[in-house]
Design a protein around this motif. Structure first.
Motif, short mmCIF file in Angstrom:
data_model
loop_
_atom_site.label_atom_id
_atom_site.label_comp_id
_atom_site.label_asym_id
_atom_site.label_seq_id
_atom_site.Cartn_x
_atom_site.Cartn_y
_atom_site.Cartn_z
N GLU A 112 0.81 -1.21 0.00
CA GLU A 112 0.00 0.00 0.00
C GLU A 112 0.85 1.26 0.00
OE1 GLU A 112 -2.04 1.51 3.68
OE2 GLU A 112 -3.80 0.80 2.59
N LYS A 113 2.01 1.21 0.67
CA LYS A 113 2.83 2.42 0.82
C LYS A 113 3.71 2.70 -0.39
CE LYS A 113 1.18 3.43 4.83
NZ LYS A 113 0.27 4.57 4.98
N GLY A 114 3.77 1.78 -1.35
CA GLY A 114 4.36 2.08 -2.64
C GLY A 114 5.86 2.33 -2.67
N VAL A 115 6.61 1.77 -1.73
CA VAL A 115 8.06 2.00 -1.72
C VAL A 115 8.70 1.42 -2.97
CG1 VAL A 115 10.21 1.63 -0.44
CG2 VAL A 115 8.07 2.08 0.80
N ASP A 116 8.10 0.37 -3.54
CA ASP A 116 8.63 -0.17 -4.79
C ASP A 116 8.57 0.88 -5.90
OD1 ASP A 116 5.80 -0.37 -4.55
OD2 ASP A 116 5.72 -1.80 -6.21
N MET A 117 7.50 1.65 -5.95
CA MET A 117 7.40 2.71 -6.96
C MET A 117 8.36 3.86 -6.66
SD MET A 117 3.39 2.86 -8.10
CE MET A 117 2.68 3.21 -6.49
N LEU A 118 8.58 4.13 -5.39
CA LEU A 118 9.55 5.16 -5.02
C LEU A 118 10.95 4.75 -5.50
CD1 LEU A 118 10.36 7.77 -3.63
CD2 LEU A 118 10.42 6.52 -1.46
N LEU A 123 2.66 17.35 -6.50
CA LEU A 123 1.88 16.13 -6.62
C LEU A 123 2.06 15.52 -8.01
CD1 LEU A 123 -1.47 17.15 -4.88
CD2 LEU A 123 0.39 15.73 -3.95
N ALA A 124 2.20 14.20 -8.03
CA ALA A 124 2.29 13.46 -9.28
C ALA A 124 1.07 12.57 -9.43
CB ALA A 124 3.57 12.61 -9.32
N ARG A 125 0.73 12.26 -10.66
CA ARG A 125 -0.39 11.35 -10.90
C ARG A 125 -0.05 9.98 -10.32
NH1 ARG A 125 -0.40 12.49 -17.17
NH2 ARG A 125 1.77 12.80 -16.55
N LEU A 126 -1.06 9.37 -9.70
CA LEU A 126 -0.85 8.09 -9.03
C LEU A 126 -0.26 7.06 -9.99
CD1 LEU A 126 -1.17 6.17 -6.65
CD2 LEU A 126 -3.56 5.81 -7.33
N GLY A 127 0.87 6.48 -9.59
CA GLY A 127 1.51 5.44 -10.37
C GLY A 127 2.49 5.94 -11.41
N ASN A 128 2.54 7.25 -11.65
CA ASN A 128 3.44 7.80 -12.67
C ASN A 128 4.80 8.04 -12.01
OD1 ASN A 128 4.84 9.39 -14.57
ND2 ASN A 128 2.91 10.15 -15.41
N THR A 129 5.65 7.01 -12.03
CA THR A 129 6.93 7.08 -11.34
C THR A 129 7.89 8.06 -12.00
OG1 THR A 129 7.75 5.16 -12.58
CG2 THR A 129 6.72 4.73 -10.45
N VAL A 130 7.75 8.26 -13.30
CA VAL A 130 8.61 9.24 -13.98
C VAL A 130 8.27 10.65 -13.49
CG1 VAL A 130 9.22 10.26 -16.20
CG2 VAL A 130 8.96 7.78 -16.00
N GLU A 131 6.97 10.94 -13.40
CA GLU A 131 6.56 12.27 -12.95
C GLU A 131 6.98 12.50 -11.50
OE1 GLU A 131 2.58 15.12 -12.99
OE2 GLU A 131 2.36 12.94 -13.22
N GLY A 137 9.49 11.11 -10.00
CA GLY A 137 10.94 11.28 -10.03
C GLY A 137 11.34 12.68 -10.50
N ASP A 138 10.62 13.20 -11.48
CA ASP A 138 10.91 14.56 -11.95
C ASP A 138 10.66 15.59 -10.84
OD1 ASP A 138 11.66 13.70 -14.45
OD2 ASP A 138 9.72 14.12 -15.39
N HIS A 139 9.60 15.39 -10.07
CA HIS A 139 9.31 16.32 -8.98
C HIS A 139 10.40 16.28 -7.91
CE1 HIS A 139 5.64 17.35 -10.77
NE2 HIS A 139 4.80 16.57 -10.11
N ASP A 156 11.59 2.86 -8.07
CA ASP A 156 11.61 3.04 -9.53
C ASP A 156 11.84 4.52 -9.88
OD1 ASP A 156 11.19 0.36 -9.92
OD2 ASP A 156 9.04 0.54 -10.29
N SER A 157 11.21 5.42 -9.12
CA SER A 157 11.44 6.84 -9.34
C SER A 157 12.88 7.22 -9.05
CB SER A 157 10.50 7.68 -8.46
OG SER A 157 9.15 7.48 -8.81
N TRP A 158 13.41 6.67 -7.96
CA TRP A 158 14.79 7.00 -7.56
C TRP A 158 15.80 6.50 -8.58
CZ3 TRP A 158 16.52 10.56 -4.54
CH2 TRP A 158 17.86 10.54 -4.12
N ALA A 159 15.46 5.41 -9.26
CA ALA A 159 16.37 4.88 -10.28
C ALA A 159 16.59 5.90 -11.40
CB ALA A 159 15.81 3.59 -10.85
N GLU A 160 15.60 6.78 -11.63
CA GLU A 160 15.73 7.82 -12.65
C GLU A 160 16.51 9.03 -12.13
OE1 GLU A 160 14.56 7.46 -15.76
OE2 GLU A 160 13.92 5.43 -15.19
#
Length: 390
Positions: free
Chosen positions: A225-231, A335-343, A345-347, A233-237
């Protein structure tokens, strides 16, 4: 019986949760408000249904100034629905159901005895609908009963909790939702006793953090639920563009080993720090310059309030009305759109790169979040008690 209790003389306030001591936002909220009510002269009793699972216990830094009770020594037995003829003929499962129901009645009777000793004007706050299943079996006559949902309407609607909230909370004096927008959705779903109440700030430092460390921090349970996996993925960028910066993750949970493996797979072992659980949230936040949250679902996240109170600009997924209410996008966070890891990461990268923006948003967060100061929220609670009592 004593004479009629008034707000100034203090009320008896019972707060019933799934657990007294399980790590998580509801436990943080429960003990913060228990302390706030106690400081106002109310007599508080926190009741949990079950003990925290092993490894998920919340650590309390000092003796609590109010009573606590846990009704079960271990988790009650799990049962399956008795569907159709086969279910009705399943003697083993029927015995499990009977044993669970008998255990629930005994624990409800224990609550009834506690409630019966309360002074006039007493209030019962049920923080989670699962706990309400036990409260519904108890005698609450003479108490103001307030039910709560600490998640978004969308999160409830994705599970059985929507139907359970509608069933178990339909007759309470007030059902409190975290945001006006979600309260409206519950009203449209047929609930006519709905109000809204935000979470309160657990702390409010006198000055914001220096934001001098090259650290992006995340604090929360290591769960899907806390989405650290997506974080990650964002950090990889981000990591290769900002090699001097670190992503510092606080928390424990069932996903930890998988997330650590994912970190290695992404080649991020040198830029991600795993810090485990912490009892010093303010200290952890004060040693960072940016806060990141990648949750898939939230209610009114306390860690977001804490980060802003520390003076950190926040980058987060727009995953719930509570997040949109706390963060003023473009003013004190992004704020980024839910699930948009690129966005996302850009923020985060923008806040890393632009020191002036980082400091301006951090200072704005520090000021804006004061609207959730504990005194103001406690005032609202006491006003609600008085209103419902009329």
């Amino acid at each position: 019986m004593t004479e009629q209790t008034t707000v100034s003389g203090g009320r008896d306030i019972f707060i019933v949760s799934n657990s007294v001591d399980e790590m998580g936002g509801v436990t943080t909220w429960t003990h913060q408000m228990a302390r706030e009510f106690t400081d106002r002269g109310h007599r508080v009793h926190v009741i949990g249904i079950t003990p925290a699972p092993a490894g998920r216990e919340h650590e309390f830094p000092e003796p609590l100034p109010y009573a606590t009770t846990t009704l079960y020594d271990t988790h009650p037995p799990q049962v399956r629905p008795l569907r159709g003829i086969r279910g009705k003929l399943n003697a083993v499962e029927r015995r499990r159901h009977a044993a669970r129901a008998a255990g629930m009645r005994r624990r409800a009777d224990r609550m009834t005895a506690l409630f019966a000793a309360a002074r006039p004007g007493a209030v019962l706050i049920v923080t989670q609908v699962w706990a309400m299943e036990w409260v519904a079996l108890a005698d609450t006559k003479g108490l103001l009963v307030i039910g709560m949902s600490h998640e978004s309407y969308a999160a409830s609607a994705a599970t059985s909790r929507l139907s359970r909230v509608k069933r178990h909370y339909k007759d309470v004096d007030r059902l409190l939702i975290l945001t006006p927008g979600d309260a409206d959705r519950w009203i449209r779903a047929g609930m006519d006793n709905v109000g809204h109440m935000p979470n309160a700030l657990p702390f409010m430092p006198e000055v914001p953090a220096p934001r001098s460390e090259k650290v992006v921090v995340s604090i929360g349970r290591l769960s899907h639920e806390k989405g650290v996996d997506m974080l990650l993925d964002s950090w990889a960028e981000i990591a290769s563009r900002h090699p001097a910066w670190k992503l510092r993750i606080y928390g424990t949970g069932d996903e930890e080993q998988r997330l650590r493996a994912r970190t290695t797979e992404l080649g991020l072992d040198g830029s991600v720090e795993w810090k485990g659980r912490t009892n010093d949230v303010l200290g952890a936040l004060s040693e960072a310059s940016v806060f990141a949250q990648a949750s898939r679902a939230e209610g009114f996240p306390i860690t977001l309030l804490e980060a802003m109170a520390t003076g950190l600009p926040c980058a987060a997924f727009d995953c719930a009305p509570g997040v949109r209410e706390i963060i003023r996008d473009g003013e004190d966070g992004l704020l980024a759109r839910l699930g948009n890891t690129v966005e996302l990461g850009d923020h985060i990268s923008t806040l890393i790169t632009d020191e002036e923006l980082r400091n301006r948003m951090g200072d704005a967060a520090f000021e804006n979040v004061k609207r959730y100061a504990a005194d103001e929220i406690t005032d609202r609670w006491e006003a609600l008690f008085a209103f419902l009592e009329r």
